[in-house]
Design a protein around this motif. Sequence first.
Motif, short mmCIF file in Angstrom:
data_model
loop_
_atom_site.label_atom_id
_atom_site.label_comp_id
_atom_site.label_asym_id
_atom_site.label_seq_id
_atom_site.Cartn_x
_atom_site.Cartn_y
_atom_site.Cartn_z
N TRP A 18 0.93 -1.02 -0.17
CA TRP A 18 0.06 -0.08 -0.05
C TRP A 18 0.89 1.19 0.00
O TRP A 18 1.85 1.32 0.84
CB TRP A 18 -1.04 -0.09 1.27
N ILE A 19 0.57 2.31 -0.87
CA ILE A 19 1.21 3.42 -0.73
C ILE A 19 0.43 4.25 -0.49
O ILE A 19 -0.70 4.79 -1.23
CB ILE A 19 1.93 3.64 -2.23
N PRO A 50 -2.50 8.48 -6.74
CA PRO A 50 -2.81 9.92 -6.65
C PRO A 50 -1.80 10.41 -5.60
O PRO A 50 -1.57 10.06 -4.50
CB PRO A 50 -4.16 10.00 -5.98
N GLY A 51 -1.06 11.56 -6.04
CA GLY A 51 -0.10 12.18 -5.20
C GLY A 51 1.43 11.72 -5.20
O GLY A 51 2.34 12.30 -4.87
N LEU A 52 1.35 10.52 -5.93
CA LEU A 52 2.98 9.93 -6.40
C LEU A 52 3.53 10.82 -7.60
O LEU A 52 3.15 10.85 -8.58
CB LEU A 52 2.76 8.42 -6.55
N SER A 53 4.61 11.33 -7.14
CA SER A 53 5.24 12.23 -8.14
C SER A 53 6.97 12.11 -7.75
O SER A 53 7.23 11.56 -6.62
CB SER A 53 4.95 13.71 -8.10
N VAL A 58 6.20 9.73 0.59
CA VAL A 58 4.95 8.89 0.87
C VAL A 58 5.23 7.68 2.06
O VAL A 58 6.28 7.58 2.55
CB VAL A 58 4.97 7.84 -0.49
N THR A 59 4.20 6.94 2.26
CA THR A 59 4.39 5.88 3.26
C THR A 59 3.99 4.66 2.67
O THR A 59 2.96 4.58 2.02
CB THR A 59 3.31 6.24 4.37
N ALA A 78 10.00 8.94 -3.16
CA ALA A 78 9.53 8.55 -4.57
C ALA A 78 10.51 9.21 -5.38
O ALA A 78 10.85 10.35 -5.41
CB ALA A 78 8.38 8.76 -4.88
N ARG A 79 11.20 8.49 -6.51
CA ARG A 79 12.21 9.01 -7.49
C ARG A 79 11.58 8.43 -8.76
O ARG A 79 11.58 7.07 -9.08
CB ARG A 79 13.55 8.43 -7.29
#
Length: 112
Positions: A18-19, A50-53, A58-59, A78-79
């Motif tokens: 889960w992210i 959503p929100g991953l960039s 993140v968790t 996140a890269r």
Amino acid sequence: MEITRVLDAALRKAAAVWITAPGHEPRLVHAHWRDDALWVITGGTEPQVPGLSDQAQVTVTVRSPSTHSHLVDAPATARLTEPDEETAQALRTARLNTEPEWEAVYRLELGA
């Protein structure tokens, strides 16, 4: 560090995590543990997160591979990356029953 060993053992067996990005609900995604990082593909035939960039904090929630109970929540950075051919093939192979198509690949560096 003990948590690193626990995460390493769990993520070697985990097919999904889960992210959670800040301000968004957790999203279940397929993931692949490689080179001490968690690799996630999004878009195309894979779920959007959503929100991953790039550079997002993140968790990552990991469940136990044996009991499926909550194991740990780990912070990650996140890269956005372009995987080399070996990593791209590993991501395809990890999906087993489907040939994934993706728009983006993220390398999540845990504890970062």
